[in-house]
Design a protein around this motif. Structure first.
Motif, PDB file in Angstrom:
ATOM      1  N   ARG A  71       0.834  -1.207   0.000  1.00 22.75           N
ATOM      2  CA  ARG A  71       0.000   0.000   0.000  1.00 22.75           C
ATOM      3  C   ARG A  71       0.861   1.246   0.000  1.00 22.75           C
ATOM      4  O   ARG A  71       0.425   2.310  -0.386  1.00 22.75           O
ATOM      5  N   LYS A  72       2.143   1.103   0.429  1.00 23.97           N
ATOM      6  CA  LYS A  72       3.008   2.281   0.495  1.00 23.97           C
ATOM      7  C   LYS A  72       4.467   1.883   0.588  1.00 23.97           C
ATOM      8  O   LYS A  72       4.787   0.719   0.884  1.00 23.97           O
ATOM      9  N   LEU A  73       5.321   2.863   0.352  1.00 24.65           N
ATOM     10  CA  LEU A  73       6.760   2.728   0.594  1.00 24.65           C
ATOM     11  C   LEU A  73       7.180   3.968   1.372  1.00 24.65           C
ATOM     12  O   LEU A  73       6.711   5.077   1.066  1.00 24.65           O
ATOM     13  N   ASP A  74       8.038   3.818   2.349  1.00 22.37           N
ATOM     14  CA  ASP A  74       8.417   4.952   3.193  1.00 22.37           C
ATOM     15  C   ASP A  74       9.769   5.533   2.814  1.00 22.37           C
ATOM     16  O   ASP A  74      10.670   4.812   2.383  1.00 22.37           O
ATOM     17  N   GLN A  75       9.888   6.821   3.011  1.00 24.82           N
ATOM     18  CA  GLN A  75      11.142   7.578   2.906  1.00 24.82           C
ATOM     19  C   GLN A  75      11.796   7.565   1.523  1.00 24.82           C
ATOM     20  O   GLN A  75      13.027   7.451   1.405  1.00 24.82           O
ATOM     21  N   PRO A  76      11.005   7.728   0.428  1.00 20.41           N
ATOM     22  CA  PRO A  76      11.646   7.776  -0.889  1.00 20.41           C
ATOM     23  C   PRO A  76      12.664   8.906  -1.019  1.00 20.41           C
ATOM     24  O   PRO A  76      13.661   8.746  -1.732  1.00 20.41           O
ATOM     25  N   VAL A  77      12.438  10.028  -0.348  1.00 22.65           N
ATOM     26  CA  VAL A  77      13.379  11.152  -0.508  1.00 22.65           C
ATOM     27  C   VAL A  77      14.724  10.809   0.128  1.00 22.65           C
ATOM     28  O   VAL A  77      15.784  11.117  -0.419  1.00 22.65           O
ATOM     29  N   TYR A  78      14.668  10.122   1.245  1.00 18.17           N
ATOM     30  CA  TYR A  78      15.916   9.709   1.902  1.00 18.17           C
ATOM     31  C   TYR A  78      16.568   8.551   1.146  1.00 18.17           C
ATOM     32  O   TYR A  78      17.793   8.504   0.983  1.00 18.17           O
ATOM     33  N   GLU A  79      15.750   7.619   0.664  1.00 19.55           N
ATOM     34  CA  GLU A  79      16.289   6.365   0.124  1.00 19.55           C
ATOM     35  C   GLU A  79      16.710   6.444  -1.347  1.00 19.55           C
ATOM     36  O   GLU A  79      17.573   5.687  -1.773  1.00 19.55           O
ATOM     37  N   ARG A  80      16.075   7.298  -2.125  1.00 20.88           N
ATOM     38  CA  ARG A  80      16.278   7.262  -3.586  1.00 20.88           C
ATOM     39  C   ARG A  80      16.584   8.647  -4.158  1.00 20.88           C
ATOM     40  O   ARG A  80      15.817   9.601  -3.946  1.00 20.88           O
ATOM     41  N   TYR A 107      10.547  16.302   6.198  1.00 19.44           N
ATOM     42  CA  TYR A 107      10.536  15.612   7.494  1.00 19.44           C
ATOM     43  C   TYR A 107      10.270  14.120   7.295  1.00 19.44           C
ATOM     44  O   TYR A 107      10.848  13.268   7.973  1.00 19.44           O
ATOM     45  N   PHE A 108       9.382  13.814   6.342  1.00 21.83           N
ATOM     46  CA  PHE A 108       9.024  12.419   6.043  1.00 21.83           C
ATOM     47  C   PHE A 108       8.491  12.403   4.615  1.00 21.83           C
ATOM     48  O   PHE A 108       8.027  13.429   4.110  1.00 21.83           O
ATOM     49  N   SER A 109       8.594  11.252   3.958  1.00 27.53           N
ATOM     50  CA  SER A 109       8.026  11.140   2.612  1.00 27.53           C
ATOM     51  C   SER A 109       7.501   9.724   2.426  1.00 27.53           C
ATOM     52  O   SER A 109       7.956   8.792   3.110  1.00 27.53           O
ATOM     53  N   GLN A 110       6.523   9.594   1.539  1.00 27.97           N
ATOM     54  CA  GLN A 110       5.937   8.271   1.317  1.00 27.97           C
ATOM     55  C   GLN A 110       5.336   8.183  -0.080  1.00 27.97           C
ATOM     56  O   GLN A 110       4.826   9.167  -0.605  1.00 27.97           O
ATOM     57  N   ILE A 111       5.441   6.972  -0.644  1.00 28.48           N
ATOM     58  CA  ILE A 111       4.785   6.700  -1.929  1.00 28.48           C
ATOM     59  C   ILE A 111       3.529   5.895  -1.601  1.00 28.48           C
ATOM     60  O   ILE A 111       3.610   4.873  -0.911  1.00 28.48           O
ATOM     61  N   PHE A 112       2.389   6.388  -2.053  1.00 27.51           N
ATOM     62  CA  PHE A 112       1.133   5.661  -1.839  1.00 27.51           C
ATOM     63  C   PHE A 112       0.788   4.934  -3.124  1.00 27.51           C
ATOM     64  O   PHE A 112       0.694   5.555  -4.187  1.00 27.51           O
ATOM     65  N   VAL A 237       7.409  17.706  17.903  1.00 30.71           N
ATOM     66  CA  VAL A 237       7.706  17.547  19.323  1.00 30.71           C
ATOM     67  C   VAL A 237       7.487  16.105  19.795  1.00 30.71           C
ATOM     68  O   VAL A 237       8.396  15.482  20.323  1.00 30.71           O
ATOM     69  N   ALA A 238       6.272  15.606  19.611  1.00 31.25           N
ATOM     70  CA  ALA A 238       5.958  14.245  20.075  1.00 31.25           C
ATOM     71  C   ALA A 238       5.117  13.550  19.002  1.00 31.25           C
ATOM     72  O   ALA A 238       3.908  13.378  19.171  1.00 31.25           O
ATOM     73  N   PRO A 239       5.745  13.162  17.892  1.00 25.60           N
ATOM     74  CA  PRO A 239       4.980  12.523  16.802  1.00 25.60           C
ATOM     75  C   PRO A 239       4.248  11.273  17.304  1.00 25.60           C
ATOM     76  O   PRO A 239       4.731  10.592  18.212  1.00 25.60           O
ATOM     77  N   ASN A 240       3.115  10.991  16.697  1.00 24.44           N
ATOM     78  CA  ASN A 240       2.307   9.859  17.165  1.00 24.44           C
ATOM     79  C   ASN A 240       2.607   8.548  16.452  1.00 24.44           C
ATOM     80  O   ASN A 240       2.026   7.516  16.780  1.00 24.44           O
ATOM     81  N   LEU A 241       3.483   8.559  15.452  1.00 22.28           N
ATOM     82  CA  LEU A 241       4.132   7.339  14.969  1.00 22.28           C
ATOM     83  C   LEU A 241       5.626   7.607  15.081  1.00 22.28           C
ATOM     84  O   LEU A 241       6.043   8.745  15.352  1.00 22.28           O
ATOM     85  N   THR A 242       6.428   6.590  14.821  1.00 20.52           N
ATOM     86  CA  THR A 242       7.884   6.789  14.960  1.00 20.52           C
ATOM     87  C   THR A 242       8.472   7.252  13.629  1.00 20.52           C
ATOM     88  O   THR A 242       8.284   6.593  12.599  1.00 20.52           O
ATOM     89  N   ASP A 244      12.185   8.577  11.991  1.00 19.72           N
ATOM     90  CA  ASP A 244      13.613   8.597  12.296  1.00 19.72           C
ATOM     91  C   ASP A 244      14.199   9.977  11.960  1.00 19.72           C
ATOM     92  O   ASP A 244      14.270  10.345  10.775  1.00 19.72           O
ATOM     93  N   PRO A 245      14.627  10.748  12.982  1.00 22.54           N
ATOM     94  CA  PRO A 245      15.124  12.100  12.695  1.00 22.54           C
ATOM     95  C   PRO A 245      16.371  12.094  11.823  1.00 22.54           C
ATOM     96  O   PRO A 245      16.671  13.083  11.148  1.00 22.54           O
ATOM     97  N   SER A 246      17.099  10.956  11.794  1.00 22.77           N
ATOM     98  CA  SER A 246      18.301  10.929  10.957  1.00 22.77           C
ATOM     99  C   SER A 246      17.935  10.851   9.467  1.00 22.77           C
ATOM    100  O   SER A 246      18.795  10.982   8.601  1.00 22.77           O
ATOM    101  N   LYS A 247      16.646  10.643   9.180  1.00 25.02           N
ATOM    102  CA  LYS A 247      16.220  10.560   7.771  1.00 25.02           C
ATOM    103  C   LYS A 247      15.556  11.852   7.277  1.00 25.02           C
ATOM    104  O   LYS A 247      14.998  11.891   6.176  1.00 25.02           O
ATOM    105  N   ILE A 248      15.594  12.895   8.096  1.00 23.74           N
ATOM    106  CA  ILE A 248      15.112  14.204   7.636  1.00 23.74           C
ATOM    107  C   ILE A 248      16.094  14.706   6.571  1.00 23.74           C
ATOM    108  O   ILE A 248      17.306  14.634   6.764  1.00 23.74           O
TER     109      ILE A 248
END
Ligand SMILES: O=C(O)CCC(=O)C(=O)O
Length: 255
Positions: A71-80, A107-112, A237-242, A244-248
């Motif tokens: 349904r998705k892939l996470d962090q395309p900007v960081y990974e590709r 901050y985060f990216s995702q492919i839907f 501040v307190a995201p409701n899912l996890t 990874d700040p190193s992937k910003i």
């Protein structure tokens, strides 16, 4: 972009975004860039599916279609690199900076990837509940359509004006704890308007706007990549899912 860069969005577009909380632009990405993005996401999906473990299945697998698909892939900007280049496209970034200010990171990216013939709806939610920025106006999502997104194949729907109100605590079902959603009694008070987007065009939405996507009832894919940009002075501040700040991924400097 600097303070002296000419504006890309008109006064009317800016006023629409401020009032409604979202804005759809004309095509920003050419078809070659979009074709490469689709090819890369297909290759990535195949490799990911070949190696998926049980813990990842609940989060990543589409539950509503017979074939195993993601349904998705996470962090395309960081990974590709290709998606990093897309998120750095000067016109896209110029629009983002006009809307939330100069100096931004992804901050985060995702492919839907909404598979044909029944893949699930995404329930009503606010991105700011997921990410929890300390400045609610400092987070914007640029949602880039890879396929034409239509009412039939599962485009986004927005409750216009809700970005001006509070961010509500969300709930989740036990089997999908990652699918945070607005409590139904609140969501149903706000009518939703569809926002079809042509391939290569972009839907910008404010982090606090209520939005959802419908199920894909069509025989075609509905793929999109979402870049969640954060202004450099805002902190999640307190995201409701996890997340990874190193992937910003920093895109531009403040100037
Ligand atoms: O593409 C989708 O189905 C959901 C996208 C979304 O909720 C977002 O980009 O914030």
């Amino acid at each position: 972009m600097t303070d002296n860069t000419p504006n890309l969005l008109s006064d009317q577009q800016m006023a629409d975004y401020r009032q409604k909380g979202h804005l759809t632009t004309n095509r920003i990405f050419d078809s070659q860039t979009i074709d490469t993005a689709i090819r890369e996401s297909e290759d990535w999906q195949q490799a990911f599916l070949a190696d998926i473990d049980q813990a990842e299945e609940t989060y990543f697998l589409e539950q509503e279609v017979a074939e195993p698909t993601l349904r998705k892939l996470d962090q395309p900007v960081y990974e590709r690199a290709h998606f990093r280049r897309m998120a750095s496209h000067p016109v896209l970034v110029g629009c983002v900076e006009q809307l939330i200010g100069i100096g931004v990171s992804v901050y985060f990216s995702q492919i839907f990837c909404k598979a044909p013939n029944g893949s699930a709806a995404k329930p009503v939610h606010q991105d700011n509940f997921y990410f929890d920025p300390d400045n609610k106006d400092g987070l914007i999502t640029a949602w880039v359509a890879l396929d034409d997104a239509t009412v039939d194949n599962g485009c986004l729907f927005f409750a216009e004006g809700t970005h001006l109100g509070p961010v509500y605590p969300h709930v989740a079902t036990a089997d999908q704890p990652f699918n945070l959603q607005m409590p139904p009694d609140i969501a149903q008070q706000y009518p939703m308007s569809p926002a079809p987007v042509d391939s290569g065009s972009v839907s910008f939405h404010h982090g606090s706007i209520f939005h959802q996507s419908s199920a894909n009832q069509s025989p075609n894919w509905r793929r999109a990549v979402a870049f969640h940009y954060l202004h450099h002075q805002a902190r999640c501040v307190a995201p409701n899912l996890t997340y990874d700040p190193s992937k910003i991924v920093k895109i531009t400097d403040p100037s």
